[in-house]
Design a protein around this motif. Structure first.
Motif, mmCIF file in Angstrom:
data_model
loop_
_atom_site.group_PDB
_atom_site.id
_atom_site.type_symbol
_atom_site.label_atom_id
_atom_site.label_comp_id
_atom_site.label_asym_id
_atom_site.label_seq_id
_atom_site.Cartn_x
_atom_site.Cartn_y
_atom_site.Cartn_z
ATOM 1 N N SER A 1 0.827 -1.203 0.000
ATOM 2 C CA SER A 1 0.000 0.000 0.000
ATOM 3 C C SER A 1 0.864 1.257 0.000
ATOM 4 O O SER A 1 1.907 1.312 0.654
ATOM 5 C CB SER A 1 -0.906 0.010 1.231
ATOM 6 O OG SER A 1 -1.542 1.263 1.381
ATOM 7 N N LEU B 1 -7.459 -1.767 -4.401
ATOM 8 C CA LEU B 1 -7.356 -0.608 -3.520
ATOM 9 C C LEU B 1 -8.562 -0.551 -2.583
ATOM 10 O O LEU B 1 -8.438 -0.247 -1.401
ATOM 11 C CB LEU B 1 -7.248 0.678 -4.338
ATOM 12 C CG LEU B 1 -6.006 0.794 -5.227
ATOM 13 C CD1 LEU B 1 -6.090 2.040 -6.100
ATOM 14 C CD2 LEU B 1 -4.733 0.822 -4.388
ATOM 15 N N THR B 2 -9.738 -0.878 -3.150
ATOM 16 C CA THR B 2 -10.960 -0.876 -2.345
ATOM 17 C C THR B 2 -11.386 -2.276 -1.940
ATOM 18 O O THR B 2 -12.241 -2.447 -1.072
ATOM 19 C CB THR B 2 -12.108 -0.230 -3.133
ATOM 20 O OG1 THR B 2 -12.408 -1.048 -4.290
ATOM 21 C CG2 THR B 2 -11.735 1.167 -3.588
ATOM 22 N N PRO C 1 -2.099 -3.947 -5.666
ATOM 23 C CA PRO C 1 -2.790 -2.988 -6.535
ATOM 24 C C PRO C 1 -2.332 -3.118 -7.989
ATOM 25 O O PRO C 1 -1.262 -3.627 -8.268
ATOM 26 C CB PRO C 1 -2.372 -1.629 -5.964
ATOM 27 C CG PRO C 1 -1.932 -1.923 -4.566
ATOM 28 C CD PRO C 1 -1.321 -3.286 -4.622
ATOM 29 N N GLU C 2 -3.170 -2.663 -8.951
ATOM 30 C CA GLU C 2 -4.457 -2.018 -8.672
ATOM 31 C C GLU C 2 -5.626 -2.943 -9.034
ATOM 32 O O GLU C 2 -6.601 -3.025 -8.308
ATOM 33 C CB GLU C 2 -4.596 -0.725 -9.494
ATOM 34 C CG GLU C 2 -3.573 0.332 -9.167
ATOM 35 C CD GLU C 2 -3.683 1.542 -10.099
ATOM 36 O OE1 GLU C 2 -3.108 2.591 -9.729
ATOM 37 O OE2 GLU C 2 -4.317 1.458 -11.164
#
Length: 604
Positions: free
Chosen positions: A222, A594-595, A581-582
């Motif tokens: 991250s 990411l989410t 990611p991503e």
């Protein structure tokens, strides 16, 4: 922590070491006139003698002192004049399965390069056959002298709720594994979102590891270097190999983490941050070297930790500092420095005799005082391992792949184009970009667009037969004509197929189903190269040299198909890695990493 990897525990033989050091008993082995790489003082000490008994160092003859008083009639004496004696090298983070061979064959490949210990996370096998498979894999390791120290997989699956694996690992499994005699730490905690959300199983795995007085290795890609990183470290995760820049390395060091500086076959991270780290003058005692993933051709053609040390020195790192990162720093992090990591009295006699401190060519390698390799050749040769049948029959697709299987249907769509989500590949990196591209629509189906380097991708659950699912997506960056397929697809290791036409994709998929898994390249209806990996669809039963030659054939096939990136199969293999990611594609569909929410293929 009790070390079960040495020939003799110190508490069983300390009296004999005392007698040997004082000349009251002869040593088993004496190495004479070596230039000693002292990792405890950051010196190179000339003309040193090393006396060994019970597999451990009993005496160092420094300065005007020699080990002549330790030599008896039966003592083996090695003249190391002109050679450098360094502690045996250790890889602080490695997935053996990425070399497509078992642990015993891996040992035969790396020990001649000076590697005496590896800290291996078998989460590839864990995702296919669970902890039972992990245990079977490491029974193979007991047949060779390499110290294969295990860090059981923490993330099976890597991220919950977004893919289907062949097994799962729970906190109860980790608690049990912490009692195994070859376990020294928890494998990389890739599920950092689970840690940040205090997800019960992820947090409990860390708790069980800490309660067993072991360290928790990490994986934190991250970009958040503030609250999220602080929280991750506060949870008890104390190392990370997933850094892409000097700023990330520095942020982790400042929060007390041990940073594993990575240089594998595809993830060539050292040039991206090591020169800045050297220039900064930051203390590197919390820096370790690791490879993470090595392809067989890398081991055969270039080496293992010696290769990483060469690269580090070429980038400007002091050779003794580099060796510290592969020896004492590593041992200190894992709580094993009382036995490993330095050539000092009482420590295991894991020693590599080197020609110089630039090329790091190993003239001789000793593990527990036994010579196990000379002049680049292992002095042990394990027979092929008798794998249980349940480890070699792991392809359960539940369907016969045909060209129709790879038709991306969009009912009701008129001919023209459609905007779709695609994974943008960055050669030599684990990261992908989440991009939107236009692809042709013909006869109510989405097509690849090879003219613009847009290929189809499918991921099939290969663990659950007819109950399994598969998903469709697109990718940019490979530039091939034809199809590539593999069951080495992190971390669920489902069947991953990529190509510019449905017929070749179907042939590639059928080929791997038939051979039990592996990697294949297909173009215009012809199989150009095939690497059979029948053990969990991840490992071969052949010698590393044979596997390396098949991988070389695959590399030539990639080039013939138009691919120019390094290690495309390894890069392809992380397209379904749902913790980095991503954007990734699993058997359930696109995952926004990411989410950690699912994303649609079509972008309206």
């Amino acid at each position: 922590m009790r070390n079960t990897f040495c020939k003799s525990p110190l508490w069983e033989c300390n009296d004999e070491l005392v007698r040997v050091a004082q000349g009251e008993k002869p040593a088993d082995l004496v190495i004479r006139h070596a230039s000693l790489v002292s990792v405890t003082t950051h010196e190179v000490l000339p003309d040193v003698d090393i006396a060994v008994a019970c597999g451990r160092v009993a005496y160092l003859g420094l300065g005007e002192h020699t080990a002549e008083h330790c030599i008896g009639a039966d003592t083996r004496v090695i003249d190391a004049a002109g050679l450098f004696a360094a502690p045996g090298f250790m890889d602080s983070h490695i997935h053996v399965e990425s070399a497509m061979i078992g642990v015993a064959e891996y040992a035969r490949a790396v020990v001649p390069h000076g590697t005496t210990g590896i800290f291996c996370d078998p989460h590839e096998v864990g995702n296919v056959r669970g902890m039972e498979g992990v245990r079977a894999m490491f029974e193979d390791a007991r047949r060779v002298p390499l110290k294969a120290m295990m860090t059981p997989p923490s993330c099976v699956p890597a991220v919950t709720g977004v893919e289907d694996t062949g097994a799962s690992v729970t906190a109860a499994d980790i608690k049990d594994a912490m009692g195994w005699d070859n376990v020294v730490a928890l494998g990389e905690m890739m599920n950092f979102p689970g840690i940040l959300a205090c997800e019960p199983n992820a947090i409990d795995e860390v708790r069980e590891t800490l309660a067993a007085d072991r360290v928790v290795t990490g994986h934190f890609p991250s970009p958040d270097r503030d609250r999220a990183l602080n929280a991750y470290v506060a949870a008890g995760v104390s190392s990370c190999h997933e850094s892409g820049s000097f700023e990330e390395v520095l942020a982790k060091l400042r929060l007390g983490m041990w940073v594993q500086l990575r240089q594998g076959s595809a993830w060539l991270n050292l040039p991206g941050y090591l020169p800045q780290l050297i220039e900064s003058g930051v203390d590197t005692r919390h820096c370790l070297l690791c490879s993470d993933d090595n392809h067989p051709h890398t081991l055969v053609d270039e080496g293992h930790m010696d290769r990483i040390l060469r690269t580090a020195v070429e980038l400007g790192l002091d050779p003794v500092t580099a060796i510290q990162m592969a020896t004492i720093n590593c041992a200190e992090y894992f709580g094993l420095a009382h036995d490993l990591g330095s050539i000092t009295p009482g420590k295991c006699a894991d020693i590599v005799l080197l020609d110089d401190l630039e090329g790091f060519a190993a003239r001789m390698v000793l593990i527990d005082g036994e010579v196990v390799a000379e002049d680049g050749r292992a002095l042990f040769s394990p027979e092929p391992y008798a794998w249980p049948e349940w480890m070699t029959h792991t392809m359960d697709l539940g369907l016969e792949p045909t060209a129709e299987t790879f038709r991306f249907a969009v009912p009701g769509r008129k001919d023209g184009t459609a905007r779709v989500r695609a994974m943008g590949i960055e050669p030599g990196d684990t990261l992908t970009r989440d991009i939107v591209v236009e692809v042709p629509v013909r006869d109510e189906a989405l097509l690849a667009d090879p003219a613009h380097d847009i290929l189809k991708v499918c991921v099939f659950d290969r663990h659950h037969g007819a109950a399994g699912t598969h998903a469709q997506g697109f990718v940019m960056g490979f530039g091939i004509h034809g199809a590539l397929a593999q069951t080495v697809s992190h971390d669920a290791h489902n069947l991953l197929v990529m190509g510019d036409n449905d017929e070749d994709m179907a042939l590639a998929a059928r080929t791997l189903v038939a051979c039990g898994g592996g990697e294949v390249a297909v173009a215009d209806g012809q199989v150009l190269a095939l690497v059979e990996l029948p053990v969990c669809g991840l490992m071969s039963t052949e010698r590393v040299e044979q596997v390396a030659e098949k991988v070389a054939q695959a590399r030539r096939a990639w080039e013939q198909m138009g691919c120019t990136m390094p290690s495309p199969f390894m890069t392809m293999g992380v397209m379904s890695l749902a913790c980095v990611p991503e954007l990734r594609l699993t058997n359930r569909g696109y995952v926004n990493c990411l989410t950690f929410e699912m994303e649609d293929l079509l972008v309206e």
